[in-house]
Structure formats: C-alpha cells, structure tokens
Design a protein around this motif. Sequence first.
Motif, PDB file in Angstrom:
ATOM      1  N   MET A   1     -30.858   6.035  93.779  1.00 22.47           N
ATOM      2  CA  MET A   1     -30.031   5.972  92.562  1.00 22.47           C
ATOM      3  C   MET A   1     -30.210   7.232  91.749  1.00 22.47           C
ATOM      4  O   MET A   1     -31.328   7.685  91.514  1.00 22.47           O
ATOM      5  CB  MET A   1     -30.416   4.749  91.731  1.00 22.47           C
ATOM      6  N   ASP A   2     -29.113   7.824  91.325  1.00 16.75           N
ATOM      7  CA  ASP A   2     -29.127   9.017  90.481  1.00 16.75           C
ATOM      8  C   ASP A   2     -29.358   8.568  89.041  1.00 16.75           C
ATOM      9  O   ASP A   2     -28.541   7.870  88.448  1.00 16.75           O
ATOM     10  CB  ASP A   2     -27.787   9.747  90.610  1.00 16.75           C
ATOM     11  N   THR A   3     -30.483   8.949  88.443  1.00 13.93           N
ATOM     12  CA  THR A   3     -30.840   8.453  87.117  1.00 13.93           C
ATOM     13  C   THR A   3     -30.314   9.309  85.980  1.00 13.93           C
ATOM     14  O   THR A   3     -30.426   8.916  84.822  1.00 13.93           O
ATOM     15  CB  THR A   3     -32.366   8.365  87.000  1.00 13.93           C
ATOM     16  N   GLN A   4     -29.757  10.473  86.260  1.00 16.68           N
ATOM     17  CA  GLN A   4     -29.299  11.310  85.173  1.00 16.68           C
ATOM     18  C   GLN A   4     -27.952  10.821  84.639  1.00 16.68           C
ATOM     19  O   GLN A   4     -27.213  10.107  85.298  1.00 16.68           O
ATOM     20  CB  GLN A   4     -29.184  12.762  85.623  1.00 16.68           C
ATOM     21  N   LEU A   5     -27.672  11.198  83.408  1.00 17.91           N
ATOM     22  CA  LEU A   5     -26.424  10.823  82.748  1.00 17.91           C
ATOM     23  C   LEU A   5     -25.475  12.007  82.784  1.00 17.91           C
ATOM     24  O   LEU A   5     -25.829  13.123  82.384  1.00 17.91           O
ATOM     25  CB  LEU A   5     -26.691  10.410  81.301  1.00 17.91           C
ATOM     26  N   LYS A  97     -22.187   5.049  99.717  1.00 22.03           N
ATOM     27  CA  LYS A  97     -23.371   5.609 100.360  1.00 22.03           C
ATOM     28  C   LYS A  97     -24.409   6.156  99.384  1.00 22.03           C
ATOM     29  O   LYS A  97     -25.602   6.097  99.662  1.00 22.03           O
ATOM     30  CB  LYS A  97     -22.956   6.736 101.321  1.00 22.03           C
ATOM     31  N   SER A  98     -23.964   6.695  98.266  1.00 18.58           N
ATOM     32  CA  SER A  98     -24.856   7.471  97.409  1.00 18.58           C
ATOM     33  C   SER A  98     -25.497   6.681  96.290  1.00 18.58           C
ATOM     34  O   SER A  98     -26.358   7.202  95.588  1.00 18.58           O
ATOM     35  CB  SER A  98     -24.093   8.660  96.807  1.00 18.58           C
ATOM     36  N   GLY A  99     -25.064   5.439  96.063  1.00 11.77           N
ATOM     37  CA  GLY A  99     -25.689   4.647  95.025  1.00 11.77           C
ATOM     38  C   GLY A  99     -24.862   4.589  93.757  1.00 11.77           C
ATOM     39  O   GLY A  99     -23.629   4.685  93.781  1.00 11.77           O
ATOM     40  N   THR A 100     -25.546   4.456  92.632  1.00 10.27           N
ATOM     41  CA  THR A 100     -24.916   4.226  91.336  1.00 10.27           C
ATOM     42  C   THR A 100     -25.103   5.439  90.434  1.00 10.27           C
ATOM     43  O   THR A 100     -26.171   6.068  90.429  1.00 10.27           O
ATOM     44  CB  THR A 100     -25.509   2.975  90.674  1.00 10.27           C
ATOM     45  N   PHE A 101     -24.071   5.748  89.671  1.00 12.49           N
ATOM     46  CA  PHE A 101     -24.088   6.883  88.749  1.00 12.49           C
ATOM     47  C   PHE A 101     -23.649   6.411  87.367  1.00 12.49           C
ATOM     48  O   PHE A 101     -22.847   5.478  87.237  1.00 12.49           O
ATOM     49  CB  PHE A 101     -23.161   7.998  89.239  1.00 12.49           C
ATOM     50  N   HIS A 102     -24.153   7.093  86.335  1.00 16.64           N
ATOM     51  CA  HIS A 102     -23.847   6.735  84.958  1.00 16.64           C
ATOM     52  C   HIS A 102     -23.245   7.948  84.244  1.00 16.64           C
ATOM     53  O   HIS A 102     -23.641   9.087  84.485  1.00 16.64           O
ATOM     54  CB  HIS A 102     -25.103   6.282  84.221  1.00 16.64           C
TER      55      HIS A 102
END
Length: 627
Positions: A1-5, A97-102
């Motif tokens: 999961m990409d944690t950056q905003l 494939k890449s997960g969740t983004f915010h």
Amino acid sequence: MDTQLYDTVIVGGGPAGLNGALYLGRSRRRVLLIDSGDARNMAAGVMHNVLTNDGATIADFRARSRAELAAYDVTFRDDEVMSAGCDGGRVVVTTKKSGTFHARTLLYAAGVRSALPAVPGLADLWGRAVFECPYCHAWEVRARSFAVYGGTVPSECLAATLTVWSEDITYLSDRRVLPRDERDRLVAAGVPVVADGISEFKPHAEGVEVIFEDGRSAAFGALFLHLDIEPRVDPLRPWLQAPDLESVQADERGRTSLPRLYVAGDLGRNMQQAAMAAASGGLAGMAINADRPARLPTRAAAPAARPLSARRPSPQPREPFAMTSPRAEFTPHMEHYTFVLEDQPYLGYFQYGNEKTPVYTTDRHGFRVTPGPAGLQASVGDDRPDGPARVLAGSSAVFGVGATGDAATISARLWNAHAPRLPWLNIAGQSHNSAQELMLFTLFLHELPPVEDIVLVSGVNNLVLSRLPEEKQGRHGAFFDCGPAPDVVPPPERRVAHAAELTLRHLGAWKTLADGLGARLAFVLQPLAPWVREEPLPREKLLFEELDEVSNFRRFHNDISTMAVGRAYADRLAAGCAGLHVPFLDMNVALADVAGPEDWLFIDRVHCTDLGYDLVARQLADRLDLA
C-alpha cells in the motif's frame, strides 16, 4: 500500500489525463496517474488534428508525454482502477495490482468504450478500414468510395459530412427501416441507400468488402459508422450514484457536483477528439489548482526569490518515484537531485547558485562546492583557492549526480584521498554537450586561480545526442532540449563517427586553452554502465528497469548501449587524443579492471554510486599520474 498522500490521482493516461498531469505538475502538485493501457483509440494506431503530433503513433505520443512529465512530480502506475470513492475528506483509489492510493482530489479521464455492431468481420477491420471519425481518418482515404453503416445507430449526418472527402458514398441500412427525416437528409446530401441485409464484412484490396445476405458483394475504400458508447465509470458507481459523469459535471472546467471529483476527456462535455480531450484535461487541472490553492510539500523545493519565468526543468530530469519503488529503497537521496535549471545565455541552462540541499551545495555561480581536508572547501565562485588548483570538468557525472553528498563526488575524493596535493574545482553542469562544457570553462576562465591540471570527463552526451537529425545538430552539436528524437536514426557506426569528430574538435580548443594556461590536459571517456559490464548487478538491474518505465534511455539509446559500440567509440577518441598529444583514459575499461564482481557502481546507466565515484577518482589519480 502506498502511504503517501497525493494532491491528485488521475485515472486515464490518454491526452486528457496526460495534459491534466502536465498542468498540475507545473503547478507543483504531487500527481499519480494510473492507466490501464486499453484506450479506445489504440486500434487506430495514429492520432491526427493535434499540431506537431499529426500522424504520430499513439504509443509514441504517450511515451514522449511520459518522458516530458518526468520533469515534474508525476508518478505513473500501469494498472486498472477497481474502485474510487471519498472517505473522510480523502479520495481513496484501489487498483487491481498496486494496492490503494490516497489523494485530495480525483481527475477521472478513463474515457468511453465503443460498442461495434455484431456483424461478423467488422471488429477485425476496426481501425484499419472501418472508422468512426471523419476528421481523424477521412483524409487518408479521401476520394475513394465510402460506405456508411447505419444498421444500428443512425448515421445520416455522418454520411452528409463525408461528402467533403468523397463524391461516392453509399448508406447501408442493413434492413433497418429509416425514419422519414433520416431518409430526407440522405436524399438532400445525394447519398443513395442500400437497405439489403448484411451478413459479413471482409478485407479487400480497396479497403472493405460488404457481403450481403443474398450473396452479392460490394467493395468500398472505407467504411464509416457512428457507434454506441459506454462510459467507463464502473469504479465510480458507489460514489457517483448517476449513470454517467456528464450528468454530474457542473461546468466546462470539469468540476462536478461531487466534491473532490473532476472529469476530463471523452467522459465530459466535449467533442471526442484528442485535441479537445487534451484541452479539457488542462482546464480540469486549472480548476483543481484554483479550487485548492494549498498544496502538499514538494519533494525538492525550488530556490526562493527566483522569477518563475527564469526556471526550466532539466533537459534530463530525474524522475520522482513512489515510496515502494527500488529507487526509494536503494537510492532515497536521488529525490534531492530533481533539478530546476536556470536559463543562461550561451550555455542554455545551468544550476542555480547558492543552493543547499541535503545532498549538494552550489556556490553563487551554480558550481558544486568541493569539500576538502581540514574543513577546507573550493569552488569557482565563493572559495577560490589562493594558489594553484586542479580542474575537473564535464557534465552531470562530474557534478556528482548520484553521490549521497558533496564529499562523495569525484573532485572531493580526489582532493581528500587520491590526489590531495592541490584543491580540485568542480566545473560541471547538467546535460551539457561538449560545446557547452567548453563554453562553461571559457566563460569563467577569468575567475580561476592558476591551474596545473585539467581533467575533462566527457563523451557520452555527444553520442546520445547523435541520434537527432542533422538540422538539429548545427555546427557544434545538438542540445538536450532541441526537440524529440526521431524514430529513424543513423546506425551506431555513424553515430560514433559523428560524436567522436565533435568531441575531438572541441578537445582541440581545450588543448589551446590549457597550453595558454600552462596546464596539463587529459581526456577521460566517462563510464556508461553497459560499457563497463555486459550484465548489471541485480540491484542495478532493478533500478534500470524502473527508470525505463518513465524515461526513454533504453528505447532511444539501446543501439549504443553495447560493449562493442563503447570500444569502437573509445578507439576513435584515443586515436584523436594521440594526434592532439592529450593523454586519454577509457574509464569503462579502468573500472572493469578494478571493480569487484559484487561492487555496486551505478544508480542509473550514466551516474555512479559513492563507491563508483571513489573508484573513478582512484583510477584518475593512478592512471593519469595525479597522485
């Protein structure tokens, strides 16, 4: 999961999404663009009615667009969006494939799907002899006979429009009973109607063959038709609560009635054309920027108090990367090498002066500072040595792109460890050809102390730029920002000959200057990863592959990235240096001789790690008798 905003997530990598990313990137926004790669116009292969890109392949347009966007804080993910919504004031986008983004906002530019009539053979001819848009495709088949298929979607207006390109048009209704107004418009346009049922479409030498149900056939130069379209909004359904985005679009700039959601491209209120889609993406980017003036912190802040009109992105920008990438894991300091360059007379572009980042420091002129022993430092503008000095000249590798700090550059390692007798001045810019390297030295010659040695580390950029056509080369070589590279390029042997001639011609001027200063001059062919090792280390391979996703090096320069080309280039340069009585060193051979099998040398194909730069400095000292 990409944690950056992110400031904005963009869904869709066509003209709308790409241009929206450009507007937002140039507005100092952190952008993530997600593209599934299955655009509706891919079957056509080429695009039209876009100035400077008329007839360009769609794949090339997208690749060049991504390369240009690498100058800004724009990250790409080749993936499919499964859902997008709003949760607690944040946009949440989940991919396959890449997960969740915010993000703070979502620009949705995923386009539409076209539904072809279920007539056998039609899909196989789509984009080759069967088209929808006359403005996109009719010119290429002008003056031929046209068929217009109106068996499912009324297309009489299309038939009337096509009379501009052809005087021989037939309307195929495929047994559909035409309303009177549709038939009247066809009569007014002089277009005959064939009402017989159609069983199949086949390829034909003229273009397309229509097989009727009674066995008869007719050939046409091309077939046009209007299509039913389906908005690609499935990932938005829970948030949207509407059949399409057009119904919630609030204005012509892509705003919607849903906070944080913007729309661009074929999904919005505009003609379904590449140029219009790109324009809508720009308008949406402007709307996002205006609606949300506060922005996230940039990865590398540009210098304060510099006029924006004087800034330009580096011609070879360093690509931003996501926190889960190999670059983030192995080379996190590279985020600080995202240069903003200043327009400079004669040079074209150069680093800003008085910059201090976590990894590099420049003096008042923009030269990188060289730290020395006992707290000393040397630079052309601020810390000029009182006595004799040595000069290391070249481009970005000499500047030290890739080094984790000023102390890890080649000039610093020479002064502190391998050739410490005299201070070393770093005289290097970014993405300079040999003419710019020579000009840079000449422009600041009056500020130099007495110089004992000049070591010029160069050669690669001239060979890279030899790809450009002759009209871009001029008398002294092409620059990195003088236009896109062509698809057809000279063979490697011609590129080698051209680059060597140019490099040696400018080296002759360096020799004249060095002789006038009473300085020794040496030329070093800078290292290029595939010229040092035929196979990169596993870590290097991961880094190179990631860069290849967002840059054009492998695509444009794979032909020169072989050991054979590197040796041929070195042989020509060595012979020329001998004629000029200038010592020559091929750093590729030197590094190959001393590097261990597990030594990590390169962070990309051109720039070195701290270990790589230290080995370069040691070889310079040992092989050029500088110690």
